[in-house]
Design a protein around this motif. Structure first.
Motif, PDB file in Angstrom:
ATOM      1  N   CYS A 164       7.569   9.468   6.061  1.00 35.15           N
ATOM      2  CA  CYS A 164       7.252  10.857   5.771  1.00 35.15           C
ATOM      3  C   CYS A 164       7.031  12.039   6.078  1.00 35.15           C
ATOM      4  CB  CYS A 164       7.060  10.965   3.829  1.00 35.15           C
ATOM      5  SG  CYS A 164       6.835  12.044   3.485  1.00 35.15           S
ATOM      6  N   ALA A 165       8.775  12.895   6.077  1.00 33.59           N
ATOM      7  CA  ALA A 165       8.106  14.693   6.740  1.00 33.59           C
ATOM      8  C   ALA A 165       6.983  14.931   6.329  1.00 33.59           C
ATOM      9  CB  ALA A 165       9.197  15.196   7.029  1.00 33.59           C
ATOM     10  N   ARG A 166       6.190  14.934   5.379  1.00 38.52           N
ATOM     11  CA  ARG A 166       5.815  15.881   4.489  1.00 38.52           C
ATOM     12  C   ARG A 166       4.074  14.947   4.969  1.00 38.52           C
ATOM     13  NH1 ARG A 166       7.044  18.807   0.951  1.00 38.52           N
ATOM     14  NH2 ARG A 166       4.789  19.195   0.028  1.00 38.52           N
ATOM     15  N   TYR A 167       4.268  13.730   5.151  1.00 39.22           N
ATOM     16  CA  TYR A 167       2.641  13.043   5.273  1.00 39.22           C
ATOM     17  C   TYR A 167       2.764  13.152   6.411  1.00 39.22           C
ATOM     18  CZ  TYR A 167      -0.112   8.620   6.377  1.00 39.22           C
ATOM     19  OH  TYR A 167      -0.503   8.321   6.655  1.00 39.22           O
ATOM     20  N   GLN A 168       3.927  12.932   7.522  1.00 36.50           N
ATOM     21  CA  GLN A 168       3.762  13.551   9.099  1.00 36.50           C
ATOM     22  C   GLN A 168       2.688  14.999   9.175  1.00 36.50           C
ATOM     23  OE1 GLN A 168       7.697  12.501  11.237  1.00 36.50           O
ATOM     24  NE2 GLN A 168       6.899  10.744  10.688  1.00 36.50           N
ATOM     25  N   LEU A 169       3.138  16.303   8.654  1.00 31.97           N
ATOM     26  CA  LEU A 169       2.556  17.186   8.590  1.00 31.97           C
ATOM     27  C   LEU A 169       1.657  16.768   8.583  1.00 31.97           C
ATOM     28  CD1 LEU A 169       5.418  20.033   8.328  1.00 31.97           C
ATOM     29  CD2 LEU A 169       4.604  19.105  10.530  1.00 31.97           C
ATOM     30  N   ALA A 170       1.322  16.596   7.379  1.00 32.08           N
ATOM     31  CA  ALA A 170      -0.622  16.307   6.388  1.00 32.08           C
ATOM     32  C   ALA A 170      -1.635  15.592   7.200  1.00 32.08           C
ATOM     33  CB  ALA A 170      -0.044  16.307   5.440  1.00 32.08           C
ATOM     34  N   MET A 171      -0.842  14.530   8.314  1.00 34.15           N
ATOM     35  CA  MET A 171      -1.369  13.890   9.143  1.00 34.15           C
ATOM     36  C   MET A 171      -2.055  14.355  10.193  1.00 34.15           C
ATOM     37  SD  MET A 171      -2.495  11.187   7.121  1.00 34.15           S
ATOM     38  CE  MET A 171      -2.989  10.237   8.770  1.00 34.15           C
ATOM     39  N   MET A 196       0.803  -1.641  -0.079  1.00 32.10           N
ATOM     40  CA  MET A 196       0.237  -0.375   0.014  1.00 32.10           C
ATOM     41  C   MET A 196       0.551   0.982  -0.034  1.00 32.10           C
ATOM     42  SD  MET A 196      -2.691   1.020   3.166  1.00 32.10           S
ATOM     43  CE  MET A 196      -3.790   3.011   2.629  1.00 32.10           C
ATOM     44  N   GLY A 197       0.187   2.161  -1.059  1.00 33.63           N
ATOM     45  CA  GLY A 197       1.253   3.216  -1.036  1.00 33.63           C
ATOM     46  C   GLY A 197       1.062   4.685  -0.198  1.00 33.63           C
ATOM     47  N   CYS A 198       1.177   5.762  -0.126  1.00 35.98           N
ATOM     48  CA  CYS A 198       1.414   6.605   0.337  1.00 35.98           C
ATOM     49  C   CYS A 198      -0.135   7.662  -0.656  1.00 35.98           C
ATOM     50  CB  CYS A 198       1.987   7.768   0.501  1.00 35.98           C
ATOM     51  SG  CYS A 198       1.197   9.332   1.272  1.00 35.98           S
ATOM     52  N   SER A 199      -1.303   7.743   0.736  1.00 39.56           N
ATOM     53  CA  SER A 199      -2.747   8.205   0.056  1.00 39.56           C
ATOM     54  C   SER A 199      -2.608   9.918  -0.181  1.00 39.56           C
ATOM     55  CB  SER A 199      -3.893   8.183   1.036  1.00 39.56           C
ATOM     56  OG  SER A 199      -3.256   9.382   1.956  1.00 39.56           O
ATOM     57  N   HIS A 200      -1.427  10.544  -0.234  1.00 38.97           N
ATOM     58  CA  HIS A 200      -0.969  11.697  -0.942  1.00 38.97           C
ATOM     59  C   HIS A 200       0.090  11.706  -1.465  1.00 38.97           C
ATOM     60  CE1 HIS A 200      -2.247  12.706   4.086  1.00 38.97           C
ATOM     61  NE2 HIS A 200      -2.812  12.099   3.530  1.00 38.97           N
ATOM     62  N   ALA A 201       0.340  10.583  -2.766  1.00 41.00           N
ATOM     63  CA  ALA A 201       1.013  10.472  -3.292  1.00 41.00           C
ATOM     64  C   ALA A 201       0.928  11.616  -4.722  1.00 41.00           C
ATOM     65  CB  ALA A 201       1.775   9.481  -3.978  1.00 41.00           C
ATOM     66  N   THR A 202      -0.568  11.456  -5.026  1.00 37.36           N
ATOM     67  CA  THR A 202      -1.042  11.755  -6.421  1.00 37.36           C
ATOM     68  C   THR A 202      -0.356  13.869  -6.620  1.00 37.36           C
ATOM     69  OG1 THR A 202      -3.593  11.659  -5.546  1.00 37.36           O
ATOM     70  CG2 THR A 202      -2.177  10.723  -6.301  1.00 37.36           C
ATOM     71  N   ASN A 203      -1.173  14.470  -5.056  1.00 36.77           N
ATOM     72  CA  ASN A 203      -1.329  15.695  -4.945  1.00 36.77           C
ATOM     73  C   ASN A 203      -0.308  15.970  -4.344  1.00 36.77           C
ATOM     74  OD1 ASN A 203      -3.907  15.659  -5.490  1.00 36.77           O
ATOM     75  ND2 ASN A 203      -4.876  15.157  -3.885  1.00 36.77           N
ATOM     76  N   CYS A 204       0.836  15.572  -4.029  1.00 38.73           N
ATOM     77  CA  CYS A 204       2.414  15.386  -3.090  1.00 38.73           C
ATOM     78  C   CYS A 204       3.193  17.024  -4.104  1.00 38.73           C
ATOM     79  CB  CYS A 204       3.365  14.571  -2.578  1.00 38.73           C
ATOM     80  SG  CYS A 204       5.208  15.071  -2.270  1.00 38.73           S
ATOM     81  N   GLN A 205       3.949  17.892  -3.496  1.00 37.07           N
ATOM     82  CA  GLN A 205       3.794  19.420  -4.988  1.00 37.07           C
ATOM     83  C   GLN A 205       5.763  18.658  -4.496  1.00 37.07           C
ATOM     84  OE1 GLN A 205       3.061  22.403  -1.941  1.00 37.07           O
ATOM     85  NE2 GLN A 205       1.776  22.584  -3.230  1.00 37.07           N
ATOM     86  N   LEU A 206       5.661  17.579  -3.818  1.00 35.95           N
ATOM     87  CA  LEU A 206       7.212  17.346  -4.467  1.00 35.95           C
ATOM     88  C   LEU A 206       7.570  16.489  -6.005  1.00 35.95           C
ATOM     89  CD1 LEU A 206       9.842  17.251  -2.590  1.00 35.95           C
ATOM     90  CD2 LEU A 206       9.333  15.059  -2.524  1.00 35.95           C
ATOM     91  N   TYR A 207       6.648  16.308  -6.481  1.00 34.45           N
ATOM     92  CA  TYR A 207       6.561  15.896  -8.006  1.00 34.45           C
ATOM     93  C   TYR A 207       7.057  16.537  -9.038  1.00 34.45           C
ATOM     94  CZ  TYR A 207       5.001  10.579  -5.983  1.00 34.45           C
ATOM     95  OH  TYR A 207       4.945   9.512  -5.183  1.00 34.45           O
ATOM     96  N   ALA A 208       6.097  18.213  -8.685  1.00 34.47           N
ATOM     97  CA  ALA A 208       6.127  18.818  -9.884  1.00 34.47           C
ATOM     98  C   ALA A 208       7.518  19.443  -9.989  1.00 34.47           C
ATOM     99  CB  ALA A 208       5.269  20.064  -9.071  1.00 34.47           C
ATOM    100  N   GLN A 209       8.201  20.149  -8.458  1.00 33.88           N
ATOM    101  CA  GLN A 209       9.868  20.282  -8.173  1.00 33.88           C
ATOM    102  C   GLN A 209      10.054  19.066  -8.895  1.00 33.88           C
ATOM    103  OE1 GLN A 209      10.804  22.262  -4.127  1.00 33.88           O
ATOM    104  NE2 GLN A 209       8.984  21.497  -3.553  1.00 33.88           N
ATOM    105  N   PHE A 210      10.586  17.622  -8.257  1.00 37.10           N
ATOM    106  CA  PHE A 210      11.826  16.931  -8.767  1.00 37.10           C
ATOM    107  C   PHE A 210      11.408  15.809  -9.851  1.00 37.10           C
ATOM    108  CE2 PHE A 210      12.818  18.543  -5.250  1.00 37.10           C
ATOM    109  CZ  PHE A 210      14.026  18.944  -4.957  1.00 37.10           C
ATOM    110  N   ALA A 211      10.474  16.520 -11.098  1.00 36.66           N
ATOM    111  CA  ALA A 211      10.100  15.706 -12.044  1.00 36.66           C
ATOM    112  C   ALA A 211      11.682  15.226 -12.632  1.00 36.66           C
ATOM    113  CB  ALA A 211       9.119  16.139 -13.197  1.00 36.66           C
ATOM    114  N   ALA A 212      11.172  13.725 -12.913  1.00 32.08           N
ATOM    115  CA  ALA A 212      12.412  13.374 -13.888  1.00 32.08           C
ATOM    116  C   ALA A 212      13.221  13.018 -13.499  1.00 32.08           C
ATOM    117  CB  ALA A 212      12.229  13.739 -15.500  1.00 32.08           C
ATOM    118  N   ASP A 213      13.625  13.359 -12.121  1.00 32.83           N
ATOM    119  CA  ASP A 213      14.430  13.187 -11.263  1.00 32.83           C
ATOM    120  C   ASP A 213      15.041  11.933 -11.060  1.00 32.83           C
ATOM    121  OD1 ASP A 213      16.970  15.237 -11.212  1.00 32.83           O
ATOM    122  OD2 ASP A 213      15.327  16.511 -11.289  1.00 32.83           O
TER     123      ASP A 213
END
Length: 200
Positions: free
Chosen positions: A36-43, A1-18
């Motif tokens: 994940c520090a981002r996930y923890q804050l969101a939760m 099971m993956g992170c439920s926030h992955a599809t909206n994570c802003q990190l993807y736009a910043q580091f696309a194709a890296d």
């Protein structure tokens, strides 16, 4: 099971194709996402800083060129042709940009199998003879992936544009001006190891 926030994570736009993003996805998004520090804050219902990495490190201030490079690769991955065209028209040096793995915008366009994007990258001066770290050209990638239309476009272009005559399209800055910009982007990406401790 993956992170439920992955599809909206802003990190993807910043580091696309890296490569760094792929490591983060494998280690955090697809496995220990609860670390994940981002996930923890969101939760916790707290704001998640745009500059926060999964390991708790904060991204240093990014230059306009770094942000634009990430935006370009992200738009290519999502096949947003209009956005890609707009980014290039604002002065993005598409023919010199490469990810840490040596992936050019043209190769990224081939990787998603989009003929319109392939034509656009060629129109704006991307070098079809450039190779990635594995020594593969965009046409080799198209052949391996079975994207015949992309391969045919590249074949036709390369037949009329020999390697020694390939040059950036007018309107783009010369390669010597774009190279330092890309070195800055690559250097920035190499500084972040997704598995470093969260301690400063």
């Amino acid at each position: 099971m993956g992170c439920s926030h992955a599809t909206n994570c802003q990190l993807y736009a910043q580091f696309a194709a890296d490569a760094s993003l792929k490591l983060w996805k494998q280690h955090y998004c697809e496995n220990v996402f609860d670390q994940c520090a981002r996930y923890q804050l969101a939760m916790e219902g707290r704001p998640v800083p745009l500059t926060l990495l999964p390991n708790g490190k904060m991204v240093e201030r990014r230059s306009k060129e770094q942000i634009s490079a990430s935006a370009l690769f992200n738009a290519i991955q999502k096949q947003r042709v209009g956005v890609v065209r707009s980014l290039i028209k604002t002065g993005m040096s598409s023919y010199e940009l490469k990810t840490e793995e040596g992936l050019s915008p043209l190769m990224a366009a081939v990787a998603v199998g989009n003929p319109e994007l392939v034509n656009l990258m060629l129109e704006y001066g991307c070098d079809p003879y450039a190779t990635n770290r594995e020594g593969k050209r965009a046409i080799d990638m198209a052949q391996e992936a079975g994207f015949s239309e992309c391969r045919n476009i590249l074949n036709k272009y390369m037949a009329t544009h020999p390697a020694e005559k390939t040059a950036p399209a007018s309107g783009n800055p010369p390669p010597e001006e774009a190279e330092p910009e890309m070195n800055e982007v690559v250097g920035f990406l190499r500084r972040f190891n997704p598995f470093r401790s969260r301690e400063t």
